[in-house]
Design an enzyme around this catalytic site. Structure first.
Site, short mmCIF file in Angstrom:
data_model
loop_
_atom_site.label_atom_id
_atom_site.label_comp_id
_atom_site.label_asym_id
_atom_site.label_seq_id
_atom_site.Cartn_x
_atom_site.Cartn_y
_atom_site.Cartn_z
N ASP A 30 19.05 24.61 -31.31
CA ASP A 30 17.77 24.80 -30.64
C ASP A 30 17.86 24.51 -29.14
O ASP A 30 16.92 24.80 -28.39
CB ASP A 30 16.70 23.88 -31.25
CG ASP A 30 16.42 24.21 -32.71
OD1 ASP A 30 16.42 25.41 -33.05
OD2 ASP A 30 16.22 23.27 -33.49
N ASP A 51 10.72 25.91 -34.49
CA ASP A 51 11.84 26.18 -35.38
C ASP A 51 11.35 25.87 -36.80
O ASP A 51 10.49 25.00 -36.97
CB ASP A 51 13.02 25.30 -34.99
CG ASP A 51 14.15 25.39 -35.99
OD1 ASP A 51 14.60 26.51 -36.26
OD2 ASP A 51 14.57 24.33 -36.50
N CYS A 103 3.30 1.76 2.84
CA CYS A 103 4.56 1.02 2.71
C CYS A 103 5.57 1.84 1.92
O CYS A 103 6.72 2.02 2.34
CB CYS A 103 4.33 -0.32 2.01
SG CYS A 103 3.23 -1.46 2.88
N CYS A 156 0.84 -1.20 0.00
CA CYS A 156 0.00 0.00 0.00
C CYS A 156 0.87 1.24 0.00
O CYS A 156 2.10 1.16 0.08
CB CYS A 156 -0.93 0.02 1.21
SG CYS A 156 -0.07 0.30 2.77
N ASP A 200 14.86 20.75 -33.44
CA ASP A 200 15.46 19.46 -33.79
C ASP A 200 16.98 19.48 -33.85
O ASP A 200 17.58 18.47 -34.20
CB ASP A 200 14.92 18.99 -35.15
CG ASP A 200 15.43 19.86 -36.30
OD1 ASP A 200 15.74 21.04 -36.05
OD2 ASP A 200 15.51 19.35 -37.44
#
Length: 872
Positions: free
Chosen positions: A762, A439, A17, A14, A758
């Site tokens: 960037d 971009d 714990c 649970c 990408d």
């Protein structure tokens, strides 16, 4: 030195714990960070190994009454075994409970006995005790371990509830207010519903972690390494960077690498989510664990072990699953004190029913008006009934599972579709995004220029294209390749004959010279220093250049008649030279001059290309930096390049047709083809918008997200791309270093900003944005900086990533609502005696099942083959 480690933990049942383990680990000297995931049953720790021994971490976990697994996640066979054990215990408990219900229900509904008062009561007592000691004994073992270690978990509440339901039976002989029959079967029924809930919960949790388990099992187990020209099968962990290995049809690619031989089709769906295979040929990158479909290829290993793409994916997914969403803070605080608070509340409930029985009895009478249950509603019997109900209704499990289960499902679904989410905070932030910044090059556009329009003047379009392609075929520049590609689509043969030196094998200035019949003869780099070498005459004799006069790589080349022509080392810098064709024509290369638009040649030493679609061979080929190229074909001199290049060569461009036919393409680059006297044609070339870009931009706008494009291009080009995509706003002529500042300005203006890029340039902007999204496999630095990585370059996946983030956070909110709802509503009802303990246990089990089921709903919907780019 900082170390990051994932530790598998068995025995956590649970949220209490996991909270106890997490608290203990965080208090250890040298521990930097510790997160314990109940759904995964593992801990992610970051510690200083100079201050903390990893063995002490294990000892601390074991000291709390749990066990440590060797593997982070139990393998599939182990998970199935644990599921079967849980199911077996559940059914045994139910078999006992069903017998008890035969005796219990008649008494509860009508006050009737099956055999007799004493017999029925003690039969239920013995059967309940059997259920506690045989199938449900682990509940009591867990409770005892928890108490022994100075804490209390969910099993403590269930164990106390079960024991408390047996105590009234012997007490019924001493107190008139206790009806033994009402309690005799409660223990077995409580345990039956509890084990049912735990089984369903574990099964759903196992399904939720299935994605990460599948990722772990995706990798190849062995590889066929070529060593000493012999194929040797070795375990994949023995593959080293630089090794060459063979991949046959139907085999998984052992590790990331580059194809050095062969062509094939590859199923990359595990990495990108793309179902269609991709073609792989020489120099193409391949990913480990992807499937080779038909051809035999040889691959040079580049990344191995923890550096592979698959390893990075698993790392990111686990990082996301172990992260915590800010909204979870309240749930964690409640969970940490939940069980002790319930124990105190249980004691208060028992006391209230003894101290003010009249008030509590009046409230409990409400339940009898709606359900014909024969419940004790006064005295000590009612106190026991209400207290037991409080113990079993309270459930911290739902609170503990609400967030991690949703994160597991969301991150797993994302990984299967090539969407990698770094942390839970990203999910919560995504709903607040007001602006999506793109971009341009490689993100909104394909990143590869295409020939949009050809304007032919004074000649037919085919003839113009033949001449231009013949010249452009000698260049690898994107603008040249755009012309060559269009020529190929028109059916023009661009495969020229080639006599080419190999700069990879002819290192240190060493090169080969061409004999007239096409054979090669190699110079001696030790005697021909400075790039000098011997050239071949048509009869096969050699003539040696003077390396002292042919500085910088200049040399003499052989004509077919045996005469020599010497390159000028002052103009052919850095190894530039003139090379001899078999007919004696010359082609000149300048590797230092790489112009914008038309680069020099396709190798460091130049290439020998012969035209087969025009009259005569290509000769006197020369490039001019930033301007264009010049070459002779069939004795006619041609120029291919910019307007400034033609003007320098006194070629008149002015032609009204050029301006008229360029309308609508003002953003495109113009490449002119001319002879010495006139312009023959104009090629309008530009990077083109991805086909799905406009649809994705519209989808973002429908979600209330404003779109902005940042580009280093001129305003005219940026405006054209923005208009085609439907972008709301664009910022042009931005230097890479200034992108982050523009993102910062947009944050001040609009609020929460996401950035999509990408490339390396960037990375600062991705870091500055509230959410950085790296599109495509991109660069390591971009992926490392981004909060979300989208493996494919398909913008549709970007829309899917937004939907996935919003959906996952939505599930977290729903789960937390249901977890709080059950407890906030049911606990007061139990306190006032309005819930039978069995009904309370059903509600408790239902709360956990509801949470894990709700978290898994998106995965089940996705398995129903809903398109990945649609909202979940």
């Amino acid at each position: 030195m900082k170390q990051i480690k994932t530790i598998g933990i068995n025995g956590m049942h649970c949220a209490s714990c996991s909270a106890r383990v997490e608290k203990t680990l965080r208090q250890m000297p040298g521990m930097i960070r510790a997160n314990v995931n109940l759904a995964l049953e593992e801990a992610s720790v970051e510690y200083d190994d100079r201050k903390l021994d990893p063995d002490k971490i294990r000892q601390a976990i074991v000291g709390l009454g749990f066990t440590v697994r060797e593997d982070d996640l139990p393998d599939e066979d182990e998970a199935v075994r644990l599921m079967q054990v849980a199911r077996q215990r559940m059914w045994i408990t139910w078999a006992i409970t069903l017998i008890i219900m035969i005796f219990m229900l008649p008494h509860m509904i009508g006050g009737e006995m099956i055999i007799g008062h004493e017999f029925d009561m003690w039969t239920m007592f013995v059967l309940s005790l059997a259920a506690m000691l045989i199938p449900a004994r682990r509940v009591f073992v867990s409770a005892w371990r928890s108490v022994r270690n100075g804490s209390a978990n969910m099993d403590v509440l269930i164990a106390l509830g079960a024991v408390a339901s047996l105590i009234p039976i012997p007490l019924s002989y001493a107190f008139e207010g206790i009806q033994g029959h009402a309690f005799a079967g409660l223990a077995a029924m409580i345990l039956a519903f509890h084990l049912t809930g735990r089984y369903v919960e574990n099964r759903a949790r196992g399904k939720a972690s299935e994605a990460i388990r599948k990722l772990l099992n995706l990798g190849a187990k062995t590889a066929l390494i070529i060593r000493d020209e012999i194929e040797t099968e070795v375990p994949v962990h023995q593959v080293k960077a630089g090794d060459i290995f063979i991949v046959k049809p139907g085999m998984k690619i052992a590790t990331d690498g580059i194809i050095v031989s062969g062509t094939t089709s590859i199923d990359e769906s595990m990495a990108t989510g793309e179902s269609l295979p991709v073609t792989g040929t020489v120099n193409d990158k391949v990913l480990g664990a992807t499937l080779n479909l038909d051809g035999v290829i040889q691959v040079k290993a580049t990344n191995v072990g923890s550096d592979t793409f698959l390893a990075q994916v698993i790392k990111l997914v686990r990082q996301a699953q172990h992260s915590k969403v800010p909204i979870q803070v309240l749930a964690d605080r409640i969970t940490s004190v939940f069980v002790p608070a319930i124990l105190i509340l249980t004691g208060l409930t028992f006391a209230l029913w003894l101290i003010v029985p009249g008030t509590m009895t009046a409230l409990s009478a409400v339940i009898i008006r709606f359900l014909p249950l024969n419940l004790p509603n006064q005295g000590i019997g009612a106190a026991f009934m209400a207290s037991i109900a409080v113990l079993v209704i309270a459930c911290p499990c739902a609170l503990g599972l609400a967030t991690p289960t949703a994160l597991m499902v969301g991150s797993g679904m994302g990984a299967q579709r090539g969407i990698l989410i770094r942390n839970g905070e990203t999910l919560q932030t995504m709903k607040d995004v007001r602006v999506m910044v793109f971009d341009k090059t490689g993100t909104l556009t394909s990143g590869k220029p295409q020939l949009l329009k050809t304007i032919n003047l004074n000649e037919s379009e085919k003839h113009v294209m033949e001449i231009a392609a013949a010249i452009a075929a000698g260049s690898e520049h994107p603008l040249s390749q755009a012309i060559v590609k269009q020529a190929q689509e028109m059916g023009i043969n661009t495969n020229r004959s080639l006599q080419e030196s190999d700069p990879m094998t002819n290192r240190g200035g060493e090169c080969q010279s061409a004999l007239s019949e096409g054979s090669l003869r190699e110079s001696d780099p030790t005697t021909n220093r400075g790039g000098g070498f011997r050239s071949a005459l048509s009869d096969g004799s050699l003539r040696e250049s003077d390396s002292t006069t042919n500085r910088g790589g200049g040399f003499q080349s052989a004509l077919s008649d045996g005469s020599l022509r010497e390159s000028d080392p002052t103009t052919n810098r850095g190894g530039g030279f003139q090379s001899a064709l078999s007919d004696g024509s010359l082609r000149e290369s300048d590797p230092t001059e790489d112009m914008v638009g038309m680069p020099n040649s396709d190798s460091a030493f130049g290439s020998l290309r012969e035209s087969d679609s025009t009259d005569g061979a290509i000769g006197n080929f020369k490039s001019f930096t930033g301007k264009g190229v010049r070459a002779e074909i069939g004795g006619t001199e041609y120029y291919l390049g910019s307007a400034a290049f033609l003007e320098e060569n006194r070629i008149v461009i002015a032609h009204p047709q050029v301006e008229n036919l360029s309308n609508g393409y003002n953003y495109a680059s113009r490449v002119f083809l001319a002879d010495k006297h006139k312009v023959l044609g104009v090629f309008l070339i530009a990077d083109t918008l991805k086909p799905e870009a406009a649809e994705v931009v519209k989808g973002l706008r429908d979600k209330g997200i404003r779109t902005i494009m940042i580009s280093g291009d001129n305003r005219q080009t940026a405006a054209a791309i923005a208009a085609q995509a439907g972008i709301d706003e664009f910022i042009a002529e931005v230097m890479p270093a200034d992108k982050a500042q523009h993102v910062k300005d947009l944050q001040a203006k609009y609020g929460c900003v996401a950035m999509v890029g990408d490339g390396i340039n960037d990375a600062p902007a991705l870091k500055q944005a509230d959410i950085g999204i790296a599109l495509g496999q991109g660069t390591d630095i971009a992926i490392e900086t981004a909060d979300i990585t989208i493996v494919r370059s398909d913008l549709q996946t970007l829309l899917a990533a937004v939907n996935l983030s919003v959906m996952t956070f939505g599930k977290i909110k729903q789960n937390l609502f249901w977890a709080f709802f059950y407890n906030l509503v049911a606990i007061p009802l139990a306190v006032f005696g309005l819930l039978h303990p069995v009904i309370a246990e059903i509600a408790m089990a239902t709360s956990s099942i509801t949470v894990v089921t709700n978290a898994n709903l998106p995965r089940w919907v996705a398995e129903g083959k809903r398109p990945y780019n649609k909202p979940w």
